[in-house]
Design a protein around this motif. Structure first.
Motif, PDB file in Angstrom:
ATOM      1  N   LEU A 116      36.582  64.937   9.181  1.00  0.00           N
ATOM      2  CA  LEU A 116      35.232  65.282   9.638  1.00  0.00           C
ATOM      3  C   LEU A 116      34.881  66.691   9.181  1.00  0.00           C
ATOM      4  O   LEU A 116      35.741  67.455   8.707  1.00  0.00           O
ATOM      5  CB  LEU A 116      35.149  65.199  11.163  1.00  0.00           C
ATOM      6  N   TYR A 117      33.597  67.032   9.354  1.00  0.00           N
ATOM      7  CA  TYR A 117      33.198  68.426   9.226  1.00  0.00           C
ATOM      8  C   TYR A 117      33.892  69.227  10.326  1.00  0.00           C
ATOM      9  O   TYR A 117      34.373  68.678  11.329  1.00  0.00           O
ATOM     10  CB  TYR A 117      31.686  68.579   9.370  1.00  0.00           C
ATOM     11  N   PHE A 118      33.894  70.535  10.177  1.00  0.00           N
ATOM     12  CA  PHE A 118      34.483  71.384  11.228  1.00  0.00           C
ATOM     13  C   PHE A 118      33.732  72.700  11.283  1.00  0.00           C
ATOM     14  O   PHE A 118      33.094  73.130  10.314  1.00  0.00           O
ATOM     15  CB  PHE A 118      35.976  71.605  10.979  1.00  0.00           C
ATOM     16  N   VAL A 119      33.836  73.353  12.423  1.00  0.00           N
ATOM     17  CA  VAL A 119      33.191  74.645  12.657  1.00  0.00           C
ATOM     18  C   VAL A 119      34.256  75.641  13.099  1.00  0.00           C
ATOM     19  O   VAL A 119      35.077  75.343  13.968  1.00  0.00           O
ATOM     20  CB  VAL A 119      32.053  74.541  13.687  1.00  0.00           C
ATOM     21  N   TRP A 169      26.166  64.293  12.690  1.00  0.00           N
ATOM     22  CA  TRP A 169      27.528  64.346  12.153  1.00  0.00           C
ATOM     23  C   TRP A 169      28.469  64.869  13.240  1.00  0.00           C
ATOM     24  O   TRP A 169      28.198  65.914  13.841  1.00  0.00           O
ATOM     25  CB  TRP A 169      27.605  65.282  10.956  1.00  0.00           C
ATOM     26  N   PRO A 170      29.584  64.158  13.478  1.00  0.00           N
ATOM     27  CA  PRO A 170      30.577  64.732  14.387  1.00  0.00           C
ATOM     28  C   PRO A 170      31.308  65.882  13.710  1.00  0.00           C
ATOM     29  O   PRO A 170      31.621  65.836  12.521  1.00  0.00           O
ATOM     30  CB  PRO A 170      31.513  63.557  14.683  1.00  0.00           C
ATOM     31  N   VAL A 171      31.571  66.926  14.478  1.00  0.00           N
ATOM     32  CA  VAL A 171      32.195  68.147  13.951  1.00  0.00           C
ATOM     33  C   VAL A 171      33.403  68.474  14.822  1.00  0.00           C
ATOM     34  O   VAL A 171      33.300  68.488  16.061  1.00  0.00           O
ATOM     35  CB  VAL A 171      31.185  69.324  13.958  1.00  0.00           C
ATOM     36  N   TRP A 172      34.547  68.788  14.152  1.00  0.00           N
ATOM     37  CA  TRP A 172      35.759  69.101  14.921  1.00  0.00           C
ATOM     38  C   TRP A 172      35.596  70.395  15.707  1.00  0.00           C
ATOM     39  O   TRP A 172      35.078  71.394  15.206  1.00  0.00           O
ATOM     40  CB  TRP A 172      36.960  69.257  13.998  1.00  0.00           C
ATOM     41  N   LEU A 173      36.082  70.346  16.962  1.00  0.00           N
ATOM     42  CA  LEU A 173      36.232  71.528  17.800  1.00  0.00           C
ATOM     43  C   LEU A 173      37.729  71.815  17.987  1.00  0.00           C
ATOM     44  O   LEU A 173      38.572  70.971  17.707  1.00  0.00           O
ATOM     45  CB  LEU A 173      35.581  71.313  19.160  1.00  0.00           C
ATOM     46  N   SER A 200      26.404  66.441  16.426  1.00  0.00           N
ATOM     47  CA  SER A 200      25.477  67.488  15.998  1.00  0.00           C
ATOM     48  C   SER A 200      24.064  67.286  16.536  1.00  0.00           C
ATOM     49  O   SER A 200      23.248  68.212  16.476  1.00  0.00           O
ATOM     50  CB  SER A 200      25.426  67.539  14.469  1.00  0.00           C
ATOM     51  N   ASP A 201      23.728  66.088  17.084  1.00  0.00           N
ATOM     52  CA  ASP A 201      22.358  65.875  17.556  1.00  0.00           C
ATOM     53  C   ASP A 201      22.167  66.325  19.000  1.00  0.00           C
ATOM     54  O   ASP A 201      21.216  67.021  19.332  1.00  0.00           O
ATOM     55  CB  ASP A 201      21.964  64.415  17.401  1.00  0.00           C
ATOM     56  N   ASP A 202      23.090  65.933  19.912  1.00  0.00           N
ATOM     57  CA  ASP A 202      22.922  66.300  21.313  1.00  0.00           C
ATOM     58  C   ASP A 202      24.049  67.180  21.839  1.00  0.00           C
ATOM     59  O   ASP A 202      24.043  67.598  22.997  1.00  0.00           O
ATOM     60  CB  ASP A 202      22.811  65.042  22.177  1.00  0.00           C
ATOM     61  N   GLY A 203      25.066  67.459  21.010  1.00  0.00           N
ATOM     62  CA  GLY A 203      26.147  68.350  21.432  1.00  0.00           C
ATOM     63  C   GLY A 203      27.173  67.703  22.341  1.00  0.00           C
ATOM     64  O   GLY A 203      28.001  68.418  22.919  1.00  0.00           O
ATOM     65  N   ARG A 237      22.644  71.443  15.284  1.00  0.00           N
ATOM     66  CA  ARG A 237      21.477  70.580  15.102  1.00  0.00           C
ATOM     67  C   ARG A 237      20.594  71.122  13.985  1.00  0.00           C
ATOM     68  O   ARG A 237      20.086  70.363  13.154  1.00  0.00           O
ATOM     69  CB  ARG A 237      20.693  70.484  16.406  1.00  0.00           C
ATOM     70  N   ALA A 238      20.420  72.417  13.957  1.00  0.00           N
ATOM     71  CA  ALA A 238      19.579  73.006  12.921  1.00  0.00           C
ATOM     72  C   ALA A 238      20.234  72.895  11.546  1.00  0.00           C
ATOM     73  O   ALA A 238      19.541  72.734  10.528  1.00  0.00           O
ATOM     74  CB  ALA A 238      19.298  74.470  13.256  1.00  0.00           C
ATOM     75  N   ALA A 239      21.585  72.953  11.488  1.00  0.00           N
ATOM     76  CA  ALA A 239      22.268  72.920  10.195  1.00  0.00           C
ATOM     77  C   ALA A 239      22.353  71.516   9.631  1.00  0.00           C
ATOM     78  O   ALA A 239      22.308  71.338   8.404  1.00  0.00           O
ATOM     79  CB  ALA A 239      23.671  73.516  10.335  1.00  0.00           C
ATOM     80  N   LEU A 240      22.453  70.478  10.486  1.00  0.00           N
ATOM     81  CA  LEU A 240      22.697  69.119  10.010  1.00  0.00           C
ATOM     82  C   LEU A 240      21.546  68.149  10.243  1.00  0.00           C
ATOM     83  O   LEU A 240      21.670  66.971   9.912  1.00  0.00           O
ATOM     84  CB  LEU A 240      23.970  68.571  10.672  1.00  0.00           C
ATOM     85  N   ALA A 241      20.466  68.580  10.853  1.00  0.00           N
ATOM     86  CA  ALA A 241      19.326  67.682  11.100  1.00  0.00           C
ATOM     87  C   ALA A 241      18.754  67.207   9.777  1.00  0.00           C
ATOM     88  O   ALA A 241      18.799  67.929   8.763  1.00  0.00           O
ATOM     89  CB  ALA A 241      18.281  68.407  11.929  1.00  0.00           C
ATOM     90  N   PRO A 242      18.229  66.004   9.722  1.00  0.00           N
ATOM     91  CA  PRO A 242      17.981  65.055  10.834  1.00  0.00           C
ATOM     92  C   PRO A 242      19.144  64.099  11.106  1.00  0.00           C
ATOM     93  O   PRO A 242      18.968  63.085  11.770  1.00  0.00           O
ATOM     94  CB  PRO A 242      16.764  64.282  10.354  1.00  0.00           C
TER      95      PRO A 242
END
Length: 322
Positions: free
Chosen positions: A314-317, A235-239, A300-303, A227-232
């Protein structure tokens, strides 16, 4: 003296008549039988000798040019006449039949050809020997090149392995320095769009894997970090979670079974309103993709977790061990 003259008068006409008859016989032989000219000439020469002895004339040698004229007289042929007769009698070279080859000539010819073939084979053997020597040299050179290429390949492989280790170590250090450090692992967000499998490969190349939150505490920490990295924005991020092996059986990338879930749920109705049986069109309950959506991404907003098509970019972590 008178007796000698009388004898000559009686003998010479007879001799001349004999010569004329011999000439006629010669012509008859030449015309009918092919003749015996040499025998007639010998007879004429012998008769001339007897006549010289009877007349007391000096003996002279028999002249080969002596001949009898058609009138029955003795005459000597000139050299030109003799030459013409020899030219007529001498066959031309074209009319001379070539002698047929004998067995000795055939054998000599065959032996000569065999000798030529043997010389040619010897030259061929010499060239083949030179070629064989050249092939041996080339083979040795190729063997040396293979050895050098093998050594180079081994050296390149060692360098690639060292480069891979260096990249993994660098990625791990970068993930822990730039990302979120949590316990014995670190999380680092990548803002590159990749499919789920490609994202996993990139995380592995950097020494980690897609994020695998093992419990609720890690999940909440990862949610705050995203949330801090992509706010406001959201974005969906791959797990590193999927059910590709069996529908509904969700596993981490390391093969362990997921023990908890954070699936997205449709928002609840307002107080006092009747619940609706129809799903929310924009935020339906998850997972809802069935066999078409087998990979999990985190909002990325509510997890919350959403299932998506694994080929979606998508983005990924990534997570790295610490």
């Amino acid at each position: 003296m008178q007796a000698a003259w009388l004898f000559g008068a009686l003998v010479v006409p007879q001799l001349l008549g004999f010569g004329h008859g011999a000439r006629g016989v010669e012509r008859e032989w030449e015309g009918g039988w092919g003749g015996a000219l040499e025998e007639e000439r010998e007879r004429e020469a012998l008769m001339l000798k007897h006549l010289q002895e009877a007349l007391g004339l000096p003996a002279v040698g028999v002249d080969e040019n002596l001949a009898v004229t058609p009138e029955g007289k003795l005459a000597w042929e000139t050299q030109e006449d003799q030459g013409e007769e020899e030219e007529e009698a001498t066959p031309t070279p074209s009319s001379i039949p070539s002698p047929s080859p004998t067995h000795e000539d055939t054998i000599t010819y065959i032996l000569g050809r065999l000798a030529g073939l043997d010389a040619g084979l010897h030259q061929l053997h010499v060239r083949l020997h030179s070629l064989d020597t050249r092939v041996v040299e080339l083979t040795q050179g190729l063997r040396q090149l293979r050895e050098v290429a093998g050594d180079t390949r081994d050296a390149v492989q060692v360098l690639q392995e060292a480069q891979g280790r260096a990249e993994r170590e660098h990625g791990r250090l970068e993930g822990c320095l730039k990302g979120l450090r949590l316990g014995h692992k670190c999380f680092l967000l990548s803002r590159d769009f990749e499919a789920q499998a490609a994202a996993q490969a990139r995380c592995v190349a950097r020494g980690g894997s897609l994020a695998q939150p093992a419990d609720r505490q890690q999940m909440e920490a990862l949610t705050r970090y995203l949330r801090a990295a992509l706010a406001p924005y959201n974005w969906p991020v791959w797990l590193g979670v999927h059910d590709r092996r069996a529908e509904g059986l969700y596993l981490f990338e390391n093969g362990q079974r997921v023990s908890f879930f954070a699936w997205h749920r449709a928002p609840s109705t307002e107080p006092g309103a009747q619940p609706s049986a129809a799903p929310h069109p924009l935020s339906p309950d998850q997972p809802n993709g069935g066999v078409l959506e087998n990979c999990v991404a985190q909002a990325s907003d509510d997890g919350s977790w959403w299932d998506h098509d694994c080929q979606r970019r998508l983005y990924f972590v990534c997570e790295f061990p610490f």
